[in-house]
Write a protein that holds these residues in place. Sequence first.
Motif, mmCIF file in Angstrom:
data_model
loop_
_atom_site.group_PDB
_atom_site.id
_atom_site.type_symbol
_atom_site.label_atom_id
_atom_site.label_comp_id
_atom_site.label_asym_id
_atom_site.label_seq_id
_atom_site.Cartn_x
_atom_site.Cartn_y
_atom_site.Cartn_z
ATOM 1 N N ALA A 17 0.811 -1.223 0.000
ATOM 2 C CA ALA A 17 0.000 0.000 0.000
ATOM 3 C C ALA A 17 0.844 1.272 0.000
ATOM 4 O O ALA A 17 0.543 2.228 -0.725
ATOM 5 C CB ALA A 17 -0.955 -0.003 1.195
ATOM 6 N N VAL A 18 1.905 1.309 0.778
ATOM 7 C CA VAL A 18 2.739 2.516 0.852
ATOM 8 C C VAL A 18 3.430 2.757 -0.488
ATOM 9 O O VAL A 18 3.453 3.881 -1.005
ATOM 10 C CB VAL A 18 3.765 2.409 1.997
ATOM 11 N N ALA A 19 3.992 1.706 -1.072
ATOM 12 C CA ALA A 19 4.649 1.828 -2.374
ATOM 13 C C ALA A 19 3.645 2.196 -3.455
ATOM 14 O O ALA A 19 3.947 2.985 -4.367
ATOM 15 C CB ALA A 19 5.360 0.526 -2.730
ATOM 16 N N TYR A 20 2.451 1.636 -3.381
ATOM 17 C CA TYR A 20 1.388 1.956 -4.335
ATOM 18 C C TYR A 20 1.076 3.448 -4.283
ATOM 19 O O TYR A 20 1.008 4.128 -5.317
ATOM 20 C CB TYR A 20 0.147 1.130 -3.994
ATOM 21 N N ALA A 21 0.900 3.970 -3.078
ATOM 22 C CA ALA A 21 0.590 5.397 -2.923
ATOM 23 C C ALA A 21 1.728 6.268 -3.448
ATOM 24 O O ALA A 21 1.505 7.324 -4.039
ATOM 25 C CB ALA A 21 0.325 5.707 -1.455
ATOM 26 N N GLN A 22 2.958 5.822 -3.276
ATOM 27 C CA GLN A 22 4.115 6.621 -3.678
ATOM 28 C C GLN A 22 4.361 6.584 -5.177
ATOM 29 O O GLN A 22 4.709 7.607 -5.786
ATOM 30 C CB GLN A 22 5.366 6.116 -2.950
ATOM 31 N N HIS A 23 4.162 5.432 -5.808
ATOM 32 C CA HIS A 23 4.648 5.253 -7.172
ATOM 33 C C HIS A 23 3.567 5.170 -8.253
ATOM 34 O O HIS A 23 3.868 5.470 -9.414
ATOM 35 C CB HIS A 23 5.519 3.997 -7.246
ATOM 36 N N ARG A 24 2.372 4.744 -7.921
ATOM 37 C CA ARG A 24 1.371 4.616 -8.973
ATOM 38 C C ARG A 24 0.974 5.994 -9.508
ATOM 39 O O ARG A 24 0.894 6.972 -8.755
ATOM 40 C CB ARG A 24 0.121 3.908 -8.442
ATOM 41 N N PRO A 25 0.706 6.119 -10.812
ATOM 42 C CA PRO A 25 0.334 7.419 -11.383
ATOM 43 C C PRO A 25 -1.087 7.816 -11.031
ATOM 44 O O PRO A 25 -1.924 6.975 -10.676
ATOM 45 C CB PRO A 25 0.464 7.180 -12.897
ATOM 46 N N ASP A 26 -1.350 9.133 -11.140
ATOM 47 C CA ASP A 26 -2.729 9.609 -11.024
ATOM 48 C C ASP A 26 -3.408 9.439 -12.386
ATOM 49 O O ASP A 26 -2.933 8.684 -13.232
ATOM 50 C CB ASP A 26 -2.754 11.056 -10.528
ATOM 51 N N LEU A 45 -19.002 8.354 -6.602
ATOM 52 C CA LEU A 45 -18.425 7.259 -5.839
ATOM 53 C C LEU A 45 -17.170 6.781 -6.546
ATOM 54 O O LEU A 45 -17.222 6.399 -7.727
ATOM 55 C CB LEU A 45 -19.436 6.109 -5.726
ATOM 56 N N ASP A 46 -16.034 6.805 -5.852
ATOM 57 C CA ASP A 46 -14.805 6.186 -6.340
ATOM 58 C C ASP A 46 -14.786 4.779 -5.755
ATOM 59 O O ASP A 46 -14.552 4.585 -4.569
ATOM 60 C CB ASP A 46 -13.583 6.992 -5.896
ATOM 61 N N LEU A 47 -15.049 3.792 -6.611
ATOM 62 C CA LEU A 47 -15.259 2.416 -6.165
ATOM 63 C C LEU A 47 -13.990 1.601 -6.389
ATOM 64 O O LEU A 47 -13.456 1.565 -7.496
ATOM 65 C CB LEU A 47 -16.433 1.817 -6.944
ATOM 66 N N GLY A 48 -13.533 0.927 -5.328
ATOM 67 C CA GLY A 48 -12.217 0.287 -5.387
ATOM 68 C C GLY A 48 -11.147 1.360 -5.411
ATOM 69 O O GLY A 48 -10.234 1.342 -6.222
ATOM 70 N N ALA A 49 -11.263 2.308 -4.480
ATOM 71 C CA ALA A 49 -10.496 3.561 -4.540
ATOM 72 C C ALA A 49 -9.022 3.397 -4.241
ATOM 73 O O ALA A 49 -8.233 4.310 -4.500
ATOM 74 C CB ALA A 49 -11.111 4.575 -3.567
ATOM 75 N N GLY A 50 -8.617 2.268 -3.673
ATOM 76 C CA GLY A 50 -7.200 2.066 -3.380
ATOM 77 C C GLY A 50 -6.674 3.116 -2.423
ATOM 78 O O GLY A 50 -7.278 3.406 -1.391
ATOM 79 N N THR A 51 -5.541 3.705 -2.769
ATOM 80 C CA THR A 51 -4.925 4.726 -1.921
ATOM 81 C C THR A 51 -5.395 6.136 -2.266
ATOM 82 O O THR A 51 -4.889 7.106 -1.714
ATOM 83 C CB THR A 51 -3.395 4.663 -2.021
ATOM 84 N N GLY A 52 -6.349 6.249 -3.194
ATOM 85 C CA GLY A 52 -6.940 7.556 -3.482
ATOM 86 C C GLY A 52 -6.380 8.273 -4.685
ATOM 87 O O GLY A 52 -6.552 9.492 -4.807
ATOM 88 N N LYS A 53 -5.750 7.559 -5.610
ATOM 89 C CA LYS A 53 -5.189 8.207 -6.802
ATOM 90 C C LYS A 53 -6.275 8.894 -7.626
ATOM 91 O O LYS A 53 -6.133 10.072 -8.003
ATOM 92 C CB LYS A 53 -4.449 7.185 -7.668
ATOM 93 N N LEU A 54 -7.353 8.188 -7.905
ATOM 94 C CA LEU A 54 -8.461 8.784 -8.651
ATOM 95 C C LEU A 54 -9.255 9.740 -7.774
ATOM 96 O O LEU A 54 -9.714 10.791 -8.236
ATOM 97 C CB LEU A 54 -9.372 7.683 -9.205
ATOM 98 N N THR A 55 -9.394 9.405 -6.507
ATOM 99 C CA THR A 55 -10.123 10.270 -5.572
ATOM 100 C C THR A 55 -9.559 11.684 -5.575
ATOM 101 O O THR A 55 -10.303 12.670 -5.615
ATOM 102 C CB THR A 55 -10.048 9.705 -4.140
ATOM 103 N N ALA A 56 -8.248 11.796 -5.548
ATOM 104 C CA ALA A 56 -7.597 13.115 -5.516
ATOM 105 C C ALA A 56 -7.920 13.922 -6.762
ATOM 106 O O ALA A 56 -8.158 15.136 -6.689
ATOM 107 C CB ALA A 56 -6.096 12.950 -5.365
ATOM 108 N N THR A 57 -7.925 13.260 -7.926
ATOM 109 C CA THR A 57 -8.266 13.966 -9.162
ATOM 110 C C THR A 57 -9.709 14.431 -9.133
ATOM 111 O O THR A 57 -10.026 15.553 -9.548
ATOM 112 C CB THR A 57 -8.014 13.063 -10.384
ATOM 113 N N LEU A 58 -10.608 13.595 -8.628
ATOM 114 C CA LEU A 58 -12.017 13.971 -8.520
ATOM 115 C C LEU A 58 -12.206 15.170 -7.588
ATOM 116 O O LEU A 58 -12.956 16.096 -7.892
ATOM 117 C CB LEU A 58 -12.836 12.783 -8.014
#
Length: 259
Positions: A17-26, A45-58
Amino acid sequence: MNQDERARHASSFGAAAVAYAQHRPDYAQAAVGWALEPAPGPRVLDLGAGTGKLTATLVGLGAEVVAVEPDAAMLAELHRSLPGVRALRGSAEAIPLPDASVDAVLAGNAMHWFDMAVAGPEIARVLSPMGVLAGLWNVMDDQVEWVAGLARVGGSAAVGPRDTPTSWRAETAGAHLPKTGAAARFGSPEQSEFPHGQRRTAGSLVATLATRAGMLVMPEEERCTTLDRIAAFLASTPETAHGDFTLPMLTAVLRTRRL
């Protein structure tokens, strides 16, 4: 991939999870805007939101967002990075929201994990009439020669069946939309793609690929060997061997509407 394998892949992300939040693209703002364009209102609704990559853009686009994520470690990263967002433990198959409570359901690199026989009716339930369902995927542009080389070297664990534009179009053309009773509730799907290049170094790209499900479920020795092979390829490729470079990507979108 059988049901057990899919469940193992889908549940693998929490350990990284920490690496995902740090490295995955928005996600490209233009792509998210296109996904939301037909929505009848601002509730998303951001469904399957993970660490919030899409949430932040929304959030950046002014949407009224609620995030739902099944993995506790991923959800903890979302809470840490976006403390002002309402974020709930739940899944696509059991959404903890009332009927007709959102105008759009978006899923970033997640819809292919949903069991649409169950999730389809759930998504239809929480959507308002004429609400939007959209999946977004970040894919690498393998029309660029060195990216195609990376795909060959990394194999399917690093560059999977939805990770290039051509494979994404084939894999998502109706494949991840609601079925079994909910199909009549949704209109014909539309696909679109938006440029979204990402600045990377060889090291950060290797770290990004290490957060893919196919890599996370590998035996440790095989994973290390694969990542070492990718690192060696990037070190030997002129476009990626020296400092920062742009990884050519697209945010690809599949959308439909609840009828």
